[in-house]
Design an enzyme around this catalytic site. Sequence first.
Site, PDB file in Angstrom:
ATOM      1  N   LEU A 177     -13.547   1.807  -0.944  1.00  0.00           N
ATOM      2  CA  LEU A 177     -14.480   2.087  -1.051  1.00  0.00           C
ATOM      3  C   LEU A 177     -15.383   2.570   0.301  1.00  0.00           C
ATOM      4  O   LEU A 177     -14.550   2.939   1.525  1.00  0.00           O
ATOM      5  CB  LEU A 177     -16.036   0.762  -0.598  1.00  0.00           C
ATOM      6  CG  LEU A 177     -15.108  -0.898  -1.786  1.00  0.00           C
ATOM      7  CD1 LEU A 177     -16.353  -1.459  -1.578  1.00  0.00           C
ATOM      8  CD2 LEU A 177     -16.497  -0.291  -3.238  1.00  0.00           C
ATOM      9  N   VAL A 229     -12.115  -0.445   6.335  1.00  0.00           N
ATOM     10  CA  VAL A 229     -13.165  -1.671   5.988  1.00  0.00           C
ATOM     11  C   VAL A 229     -13.462  -0.979   4.898  1.00  0.00           C
ATOM     12  O   VAL A 229     -13.878   0.383   4.531  1.00  0.00           O
ATOM     13  CB  VAL A 229     -14.427  -0.614   6.694  1.00  0.00           C
ATOM     14  CG1 VAL A 229     -15.615  -1.708   6.042  1.00  0.00           C
ATOM     15  CG2 VAL A 229     -14.586  -1.125   8.750  1.00  0.00           C
ATOM     16  N   LYS A 257     -13.190  -5.432  11.092  1.00  0.00           N
ATOM     17  CA  LYS A 257     -13.854  -4.125  10.145  1.00  0.00           C
ATOM     18  C   LYS A 257     -15.738  -4.573  10.579  1.00  0.00           C
ATOM     19  O   LYS A 257     -15.759  -2.740  11.385  1.00  0.00           O
ATOM     20  CB  LYS A 257     -13.886  -4.606   8.610  1.00  0.00           C
ATOM     21  CG  LYS A 257     -12.962  -5.109   8.093  1.00  0.00           C
ATOM     22  CD  LYS A 257     -12.585  -5.245   6.858  1.00  0.00           C
ATOM     23  CE  LYS A 257     -11.503  -5.529   6.176  1.00  0.00           C
ATOM     24  NZ  LYS A 257     -11.509  -5.960   5.582  1.00  0.00           N
ATOM     25  N   GLU A 280      -4.073  -9.666   3.721  1.00  0.00           N
ATOM     26  CA  GLU A 280      -3.446  -9.063   5.203  1.00  0.00           C
ATOM     27  C   GLU A 280      -1.453  -9.546   4.487  1.00  0.00           C
ATOM     28  O   GLU A 280      -1.230 -10.754   3.975  1.00  0.00           O
ATOM     29  CB  GLU A 280      -3.520  -9.747   6.207  1.00  0.00           C
ATOM     30  CG  GLU A 280      -4.747  -8.897   6.241  1.00  0.00           C
ATOM     31  CD  GLU A 280      -4.548  -7.207   6.350  1.00  0.00           C
ATOM     32  OE1 GLU A 280      -4.101  -6.596   7.238  1.00  0.00           O
ATOM     33  OE2 GLU A 280      -6.039  -6.944   5.618  1.00  0.00           O
ATOM     34  N   LYS A 315      -5.496  -1.576  10.645  1.00  0.00           N
ATOM     35  CA  LYS A 315      -7.018  -1.185  11.092  1.00  0.00           C
ATOM     36  C   LYS A 315      -6.681  -1.488  13.153  1.00  0.00           C
ATOM     37  O   LYS A 315      -7.345  -1.457  13.987  1.00  0.00           O
ATOM     38  CB  LYS A 315      -7.983  -2.531  10.833  1.00  0.00           C
ATOM     39  CG  LYS A 315      -8.423  -2.790   9.646  1.00  0.00           C
ATOM     40  CD  LYS A 315      -8.203  -4.118   9.197  1.00  0.00           C
ATOM     41  CE  LYS A 315      -8.554  -3.898   7.706  1.00  0.00           C
ATOM     42  NZ  LYS A 315      -7.666  -4.515   6.461  1.00  0.00           N
ATOM     43  N   GLY A 366      -2.295  -9.595  -4.046  1.00  0.00           N
ATOM     44  CA  GLY A 366      -2.537  -7.500  -2.787  1.00  0.00           C
ATOM     45  C   GLY A 366      -4.031  -7.578  -1.910  1.00  0.00           C
ATOM     46  O   GLY A 366      -3.419  -6.916  -1.359  1.00  0.00           O
ATOM     47  N   ILE A 406       1.434  -1.008  -0.325  1.00  0.00           N
ATOM     48  CA  ILE A 406      -0.115  -0.472   0.215  1.00  0.00           C
ATOM     49  C   ILE A 406       0.751   1.854   0.118  1.00  0.00           C
ATOM     50  O   ILE A 406       0.762   2.179  -0.311  1.00  0.00           O
ATOM     51  CB  ILE A 406      -1.089  -0.189   1.030  1.00  0.00           C
ATOM     52  CG1 ILE A 406      -1.863  -1.397   1.589  1.00  0.00           C
ATOM     53  CG2 ILE A 406      -1.830   1.503   1.404  1.00  0.00           C
ATOM     54  CD1 ILE A 406      -2.535  -1.347   0.544  1.00  0.00           C
ATOM     55  N   ASP A 438      -9.715 -10.369  10.310  1.00  0.00           N
ATOM     56  CA  ASP A 438     -10.022  -8.683   9.806  1.00  0.00           C
ATOM     57  C   ASP A 438     -10.946  -8.715   9.587  1.00  0.00           C
ATOM     58  O   ASP A 438     -11.570  -7.627   9.421  1.00  0.00           O
ATOM     59  CB  ASP A 438      -9.280  -9.393   8.171  1.00  0.00           C
ATOM     60  CG  ASP A 438      -9.347  -8.246   6.963  1.00  0.00           C
ATOM     61  OD1 ASP A 438      -8.313  -7.280   8.158  1.00  0.00           O
ATOM     62  OD2 ASP A 438     -10.213  -8.355   6.194  1.00  0.00           O
TER      63      ASP A 438
HETATM   64  N1  LIG Z   1      -3.855  -4.787   0.795  1.00  0.00           N
HETATM   65  C1  LIG Z   1      -5.114  -4.527   0.913  1.00  0.00           C
HETATM   66  O1  LIG Z   1      -5.675  -4.882  -0.010  1.00  0.00           O
HETATM   67  C2  LIG Z   1      -5.424  -3.109   2.398  1.00  0.00           C
HETATM   68  C3  LIG Z   1      -7.026  -2.813   1.586  1.00  0.00           C
HETATM   69  C4  LIG Z   1      -7.251  -2.396   3.056  1.00  0.00           C
HETATM   70  C5  LIG Z   1      -6.454  -1.921   4.491  1.00  0.00           C
HETATM   71  N2  LIG Z   1      -4.494  -2.695   4.219  1.00  0.00           N
HETATM   72  C6  LIG Z   1      -4.093  -2.711   5.589  1.00  0.00           C
HETATM   73  O2  LIG Z   1      -3.253  -1.620   4.964  1.00  0.00           O
HETATM   74  C7  LIG Z   1      -1.739  -1.381   5.734  1.00  0.00           C
HETATM   75  C8  LIG Z   1      -0.466  -2.543   5.115  1.00  0.00           C
HETATM   76  O3  LIG Z   1      -1.204  -3.348   4.363  1.00  0.00           O
HETATM   77  P1  LIG Z   1       0.275  -4.241   2.882  1.00  0.00           P
HETATM   78  O4  LIG Z   1      -0.699  -4.703   2.156  1.00  0.00           O
HETATM   79  O5  LIG Z   1       0.614  -2.285   1.470  1.00  0.00           O
HETATM   80  O6  LIG Z   1       1.015  -4.830   3.807  1.00  0.00           O
HETATM   81  P2  LIG Z   1       2.481  -4.866   3.660  1.00  0.00           P
HETATM   82  O7  LIG Z   1       3.226  -5.992   4.153  1.00  0.00           O
HETATM   83  O8  LIG Z   1       3.151  -4.854   1.867  1.00  0.00           O
HETATM   84  O9  LIG Z   1       3.378  -3.331   3.796  1.00  0.00           O
HETATM   85  C9  LIG Z   1       3.373  -3.121   5.293  1.00  0.00           C
HETATM   86  C10 LIG Z   1       5.202  -2.167   5.527  1.00  0.00           C
HETATM   87  O10 LIG Z   1       5.064  -1.896   6.695  1.00  0.00           O
HETATM   88  C11 LIG Z   1       6.384  -2.027   7.372  1.00  0.00           C
HETATM   89  N3  LIG Z   1       6.805  -2.570   8.579  1.00  0.00           N
HETATM   90  C12 LIG Z   1       5.624  -3.258   9.475  1.00  0.00           C
HETATM   91  N4  LIG Z   1       5.998  -3.082  10.505  1.00  0.00           N
HETATM   92  C13 LIG Z   1       6.611  -1.863  10.391  1.00  0.00           C
HETATM   93  C14 LIG Z   1       7.593  -1.249  11.446  1.00  0.00           C
HETATM   94  N5  LIG Z   1       6.940  -1.283  12.413  1.00  0.00           N
HETATM   95  N6  LIG Z   1       7.934   0.264  11.359  1.00  0.00           N
HETATM   96  C15 LIG Z   1       8.611   0.320   9.881  1.00  0.00           C
HETATM   97  N7  LIG Z   1       7.793   0.166   8.995  1.00  0.00           N
HETATM   98  C16 LIG Z   1       7.307  -1.447   9.097  1.00  0.00           C
HETATM   99  C17 LIG Z   1       6.576  -4.061   6.584  1.00  0.00           C
HETATM  100  O11 LIG Z   1       8.177  -3.668   6.624  1.00  0.00           O
HETATM  101  C18 LIG Z   1       6.217  -3.137   5.076  1.00  0.00           C
HETATM  102  O12 LIG Z   1       6.666  -3.060   4.334  1.00  0.00           O
HETATM  103  C19 LIG Z   1      -2.941  -2.795   6.910  1.00  0.00           C
HETATM  104  O13 LIG Z   1      -3.278  -2.295   8.013  1.00  0.00           O
HETATM  105  C20 LIG Z   1      -3.765  -3.517   5.775  1.00  0.00           C
HETATM  106  O14 LIG Z   1      -4.444  -3.943   7.035  1.00  0.00           O
HETATM  107  C21 LIG Z   1      -4.585  -3.714   2.792  1.00  0.00           C
HETATM  108  N1  LIG Z   2      -7.235  -8.321   3.395  1.00  0.00           N
HETATM  109  C1  LIG Z   2      -7.899  -7.302   3.242  1.00  0.00           C
HETATM  110  C2  LIG Z   2      -7.967  -6.265   2.651  1.00  0.00           C
HETATM  111  C3  LIG Z   2      -8.660  -4.973   3.328  1.00  0.00           C
HETATM  112  O1  LIG Z   2      -9.413  -4.771   4.156  1.00  0.00           O
HETATM  113  C4  LIG Z   2      -8.872  -7.767   2.514  1.00  0.00           C
HETATM  114  O2  LIG Z   2      -8.919  -9.248   2.260  1.00  0.00           O
HETATM  115  O3  LIG Z   2     -10.392  -7.561   2.128  1.00  0.00           O
HETATM  116 NA    NA Z   3     -13.476   2.382   3.173  1.00  0.00          NA
END
Ligand SMILES: NC(=O)c1ccc[n+]([C@@H]2O[C@H](COP(=O)([O-])OP(=O)(O)OC[C@H]3O[C@@H](n4cnc5c(N)ncnc54)[C@H](O)[C@@H]3O)[C@@H](O)[C@H]2O)c1
Ligand SMILES: N[C@@H](CCO)C(=O)O
Ligand code: NA
Length: 819
Positions: free
Chosen positions: A615, A611, A684, A669, A581, A666, A477, A680
Site C-alpha cells: 500500500l 508499513v 510501523k 512475521e 523494518k 503469509g 517475500i 510489528d
Molecule cells: N509477509 C508479509 O506480508 C510482509 C509484509 C511487509 C514486510 N515484510 C517483511 O519482509 C521480510 C521478509 O519476510 P518473509 O515473510 O519473506 O520472511 P521469511 O522468513 O519467509 O524470509 C526471510 C528469509 O531470509 C533469510 N535470512 C534470514 N537471515 C538471513 C541472513 N542473515 N542471511 C541470509 N538470509 C537470511 C531466511 O532464511 C528466510 O529465507 C521481513 O522483514 C518482514 O517484516 C513481510
Molecule cells: N507481519 C506483517 C506483515 C506486513 O508488514 C503484518 O502482519 O502486517
Molecule cells: Na507500504
Amino acid sequence: MKVLKFGGTSVGTVESINKVLAIIEKNVSEGNKIAVVFSAMGGVTNRFIEIGKMAAEEETEYMEHLHSVEERHFNAIRRLIDVKQQSELIAKVKVIFNEIEDLLRGISLIQDISPRTMDLLLSFGERLSTTIISATLNKKGIDATFVDARKLIKTDSNFNNASVQIELTNKNIQEFAAENKGVLCITGFVSSNDKGVTTTLGRGGSDYTASIFGAALNAEIIEIWTDVNGMMTADPRKVKNAFTIPDISYAEAMELSHFGAKVIYPPSLTPAFLKQIPVKVLNTFNAEHPGTTVSKVSRSTPYSITGISSIDDIALVNLEGNGMIGVAGTSAKVFGILADHNISVIFISQASSEHSICFAVNPSDSNQVETLLNEGFQSEIESGDIDKINVQPHLSILAVVGEGMKSSSGTSGKLFSVLGQNGINVVGIAQGSSELNISIVINRKDISKALNAIHERFFEIDGFTLNVFLVGPTGLIGKTLLSQIENQAAYLKKHKNTNIKIVGLINSRKMMIDAEGLSLEDWEENLNENGEKANLSEFISDVKDLNLPNTVFVDSTANKDIVQHYAGILENNISIITPNKVANSGSQFDYDRLQKIANTRNVQFLYETNVGAGLPIINTLQGLINSGDEIHQIEAVLSGTLAYIFNNFDVGKKFVDVVKEAKEMGYTEPDPREDLSGMDVARKILILARESGLQLEPSDVELTPLLSENCMAAASVEDFYVELEKENATFEKLINDAKSKGQVLRYIAKLNKGKASIALETVDKNHPFYALAGSENIISFTTSRYKTNPLVVKGPGAGAEVTAMGVFADIISLSSSLN
Ligand SMILES: NC(=O)c1ccc[n+]([C@@H]2O[C@H](COP(=O)([O-])OP(=O)(O)OC[C@H]3O[C@@H](n4cnc5c(N)ncnc54)[C@H](O)[C@@H]3O)[C@@H](O)[C@H]2O)c1
Ligand SMILES: N[C@@H](CCO)C(=O)O
Ligand code: NA
C-alpha cells in the site's frame, strides 16, 4: 590500388597465414591491384630483442633460442608449401638465419648491442615473414614480388625511431611500382638511411609502412588487418557490450588511441590522413566483418559520442600556490622541465583562478617529476609562493570522444550525471576547445564501473541494467519477488528498456555472485548446488569490491544483523531497498544516520513495504511532508496478521489455529509473536512518526501487550503455539464480549500530539475501521490540508504477492531515477 597490411597475429601461425593468403587471393581474383605489408610473425620481434641482449651479455643460450625461432619459420614453410617445392625456400631462409647467427656472434664478441645493431637484428623478423609469404604466393601461382622496404623507404639515422625522408621515399616507391607488376609483398617496419644502413620506424612501424606506400601510390584505400573487428566503442575486455564503430574520423581515432584504444596507432597513419585516404581496420580471423573505416568525412551516427577509452594507471601532479596567480611563466617552467627530461604529459587542467596547475603522467615518471619540480621550484616553495608538489597515485583517466558533442549541449551533463549516480568521484576534468574529447580523472577502483555505466548510458544497446543483490531469496517475500521479476522481464525490456539483473543471492545457508547475471529459471537449484557456504560479511564485502554500476542491495529478511551493514553499503554508493523494518525502527540516531548517508551519497534507501506492505503509505506520507503539509493525526490498523485474526476468529474455532492460518497465508512475521505482541505495529507507527518529522525512540511508543509472558518466553514458535493454546479462553472472551455489543476488535495505532500509542479497541459499525476484511490495513491521515476529511489508504496490508510487489515497485522507481 589497395594497400593491405597484416600484423604479427595475422602472420603468427600457419592457420592465420592461410587466412591471409585467402584474403590476398580473393583480391587478386577480383582484379584488385594490391601492395601488401607484413609484420614479423607474432612475438618474433620481442624474441630477437631478448636474444640480442643475451648475446651482448654473453649468455650462451642465445643460440638455442635462435634455433627455436628458426624452427618456427621452417615449420611454417613445411606446412605452407608442398614437400617437392620446399627446398629452394628452405635454403633461402637458412641463408638468412646464417646471417643472423653471424650478427649475433659479432654482438657477443663486442659484448654490446647498439641501437644501430638492434635495428639490423630486428629487420630480420619482417624480412623472414615476407620472404616466406611471397614465396608461398608464387607457389600458388600468384605473381608476387618480394620488396625489401629498406631499398625504398629512406630515413635519417635516428635508429629505433627513424624519421622518413618523405619526398625521396615517395619517388623510390613510385618508380619501383611502375616497374614491378603483380602483388608487391613489402617488409613492414624497416627502412634505411642514406648510406643504406638499416633503420626502423618505431612504434606502429608496419602501419606506418603501409601508410607511406598508400600515400605514395595514391591508394584508394589502406586496409589494416588485425585480430579484432575494428575499433570498438570501448575496450571489450572491460565493457561486455562494446561494439565496433563502423566509421570514425581521423581526429576521433587519434583521440581514442591516445587514451589507450590500441587497435591502431594513428600517428603512423598520418601520411594516409594527409592525402585523405580512408583506412579500414579489419579482422583477419573474421574477414567478413565490415570493421571500422577511419576517414576524414564526418559521419552520421545515432549516438552523441563515438567511443570511450581509458588509461588505467596514471598519477596526478598538482602544483598549487597563491604566488602563481597572475604570474606569467609558471606553466612554461613546469612543462619545460618535463620536456627537458622527456617526460610525456597525458592530461593538463588549470582552473581560471590560476591558483593551481594539475597534470597527469605515467606512474613510472611520478617520482622523478616530484623531485624535478620540487628542485625547480625550490625558491618559490621556500618563499611560500608555491606549496610542495603533490602527487596522487592510483588514478585512471577516461576519455569520452566524439565529433557529435561539438557545439551540441548535453553530453557533459549526461556524463557527469552517470558518474554522480554511481558515486564515482571526479578528481580532475579537462576538455579541449575542439570539443572532441572530455577527459576525466577518477579513482582506479572505479574505472570498470565508470566505463560500463557511461557506455550503457550513451550507447543504450541493451537498455538500462539495474544490478540486484538479494538477501533472503528463499524466504516468502524474496521468492515471490524473484518470480515477479522473472514474469515481468519481457514487459520491462519492451516498455521501459530496462533489465533487472540478479547478480547475487544469499540465504542462511548458501550464497553466490555472478556479475553476468543469474538465471531466474533455475536460481534455486543453482544456489543449492553451486553456492558457497553463506557468510554475510564476505558477501557484502564482495558486493562492495565488485563495484558494479547501478546497483541495489535488497534485504528481504527480518534479520537484525544485516541492518548493521546498511550504513557501509550506502556509503559505497549502493542503494538499499527493503521490507525489513528493523533498520528504521531502532534508535532515532540510527534512523537519522541512514537517511543522512543516503542523502550525501546520492543513493536511495527505499522501504515502502515497511508499513502496509505494497500500500502506498510511506510514499504518500513523504509526499505530504515534502510538499509542506503538516500531520495532525494518524490513526491506523497496521497489522495484516491481527486484522486477519480478528476477522476470522469465531466461536468454535481455536485462536491458535487462526494464528497458524495467518502464518500459512503469509501474513505473519517469520515469528508470529512479532505480530501478536504488538511489536510489528509498534515498529510501523514509529516509522510513520519519524517520517512525519517527529523524533521518537522505540520506548516512546505506548503499547498494550496482547500476549502473556509465557507466550513471549517460549523458546520456539512451536513452543509458543503450545502456550497460546492454553490462552484460548481469554481470546474467546474478548471476541464474544465485542460481538455481543455488535462490535469488532481492532488493534489501533495512533499518532497524536507527538505521541504514539497502540491499543486493542472495540469499534462499532459507525467507525470507519469497522468494515475491514481479511488482512486489510487502513491508515487515516489528518493533516493541515486534509482536515475535515482525512486522507485514507486502505487495502490488504500483508501477504507475499502484495509485499513483493511493493518491493518491486521500489526497484522500478530506483531504476527510473538512475536511467
Ligand atoms: N509477509 C508479509 O506480508 C510482509 C509484509 C511487509 C514486510 N515484510 C517483511 O519482509 C521480510 C521478509 O519476510 P518473509 O515473510 O519473506 O520472511 P521469511 O522468513 O519467509 O524470509 C526471510 C528469509 O531470509 C533469510 N535470512 C534470514 N537471515 C538471513 C541472513 N542473515 N542471511 C541470509 N538470509 C537470511 C531466511 O532464511 C528466510 O529465507 C521481513 O522483514 C518482514 O517484516 C513481510
Ligand atoms: N507481519 C506483517 C506483515 C506486513 O508488514 C503484518 O502482519 O502486517
Ligand atoms: Na507500504
